[in-house]
Design a protein around this motif. Structure first.
Motif, PDB file in Angstrom:
ATOM      1  N   UNK A  77       0.810  -1.216   0.000  1.00 23.25           N
ATOM      2  CA  UNK A  77       0.000   0.000   0.000  1.00 23.25           C
ATOM      3  C   UNK A  77       0.846   1.271   0.000  1.00 23.25           C
ATOM      4  N   UNK A  78       2.053   1.216   0.561  1.00 23.10           N
ATOM      5  CA  UNK A  78       2.874   2.426   0.633  1.00 23.10           C
ATOM      6  C   UNK A  78       3.243   2.917  -0.764  1.00 23.10           C
ATOM      7  N   UNK A  79       3.673   2.027  -1.630  1.00 23.15           N
ATOM      8  CA  UNK A  79       4.022   2.429  -2.999  1.00 23.15           C
ATOM      9  C   UNK A  79       2.806   2.984  -3.731  1.00 23.15           C
ATOM     10  N   UNK A  80       1.661   2.370  -3.542  1.00 22.93           N
ATOM     11  CA  UNK A  80       0.428   2.844  -4.177  1.00 22.93           C
ATOM     12  C   UNK A  80       0.114   4.259  -3.686  1.00 22.93           C
ATOM     13  N   UNK A  81       0.228   4.474  -2.383  1.00 17.99           N
ATOM     14  CA  UNK A  81      -0.052   5.780  -1.802  1.00 17.99           C
ATOM     15  C   UNK A  81       0.932   6.828  -2.301  1.00 17.99           C
ATOM     16  N   UNK A  82       2.208   6.481  -2.346  1.00 15.39           N
ATOM     17  CA  UNK A  82       3.228   7.414  -2.828  1.00 15.39           C
ATOM     18  C   UNK A  82       2.983   7.774  -4.296  1.00 15.39           C
ATOM     19  N   UNK A  83       2.627   6.788  -5.096  1.00 13.59           N
ATOM     20  CA  UNK A  83       2.364   7.042  -6.522  1.00 13.59           C
ATOM     21  C   UNK A  83       1.104   7.880  -6.705  1.00 13.59           C
ATOM     22  N   UNK A  84       0.062   7.578  -5.927  1.00 17.32           N
ATOM     23  CA  UNK A  84      -1.183   8.317  -6.044  1.00 17.32           C
ATOM     24  C   UNK A  84      -0.979   9.783  -5.661  1.00 17.32           C
ATOM     25  N   UNK A  85      -0.247  10.019  -4.603  1.00 18.34           N
ATOM     26  CA  UNK A  85       0.013  11.392  -4.163  1.00 18.34           C
ATOM     27  C   UNK A  85       0.900  12.118  -5.173  1.00 18.34           C
ATOM     28  N   UNK A  86       1.860  11.413  -5.755  1.00 16.86           N
ATOM     29  CA  UNK A  86       2.745  12.033  -6.757  1.00 16.86           C
ATOM     30  C   UNK A  86       1.943  12.413  -7.991  1.00 16.86           C
ATOM     31  N   UNK A  87       0.980  11.582  -8.378  1.00 15.13           N
ATOM     32  CA  UNK A  87       0.151  11.851  -9.555  1.00 15.13           C
ATOM     33  C   UNK A  87      -0.795  13.020  -9.317  1.00 15.13           C
ATOM     34  N   UNK A  88      -1.188  13.200  -8.063  1.00 15.96           N
ATOM     35  CA  UNK A  88      -2.142  14.259  -7.733  1.00 15.96           C
ATOM     36  C   UNK A  88      -1.489  15.642  -7.733  1.00 15.96           C
ATOM     37  N   UNK A  89      -0.182  15.690  -7.728  1.00 13.39           N
ATOM     38  CA  UNK A  89       0.513  16.979  -7.666  1.00 13.39           C
ATOM     39  C   UNK A  89       0.434  17.720  -8.963  1.00 13.39           C
TER      40      UNK A  89
END
Length: 89
Positions: A77-89
């Motif tokens: 889940x950490x990688x998914x969360x990091x990627x999702x937050x990076x995409x939202x920027x």
């Protein structure tokens, strides 16, 4: 890269472990040390509802403490969360 925030203490082994995991993954983070800073500790407790360190956020998502961070890492889940937050920027 998403904004990762960790409230920590210089005397906390769990804080060191959490920061080491983030560093191993190449994740930059902003650290707020609550040692001798009651205002920052109160801010952390108000945001998290917890009084222990570390308390970790990825973007606006409260991950929790060290055990929560490692559970998110081992569960993927950490990688998914990091990627999702990076995409939202």
């Amino acid at each position: 890269m998403p904004d990762v925030l960790i409230y920590s203490s210089n005397f906390c082994g769990f804080c060191r472990r959490a920061k080491a995991l983030l560093e191993q993954k190449g994740v930059a983070y902003r650290e707020i040390c609550v040692d001798g800073d009651p205002q920052s500790r109160q801010e952390m407790m108000a945001r998290s509802g917890r009084h222990t360190v570390p308390q970790i956020w990825v973007g606006e998502t409260h991950v929790g403490g060290c055990d929560d961070l490692f559970a998110a890492e081992f569960g993927g889940e950490l990688d998914v969360l990091l990627q999702a937050e990076a995409s939202a920027e």
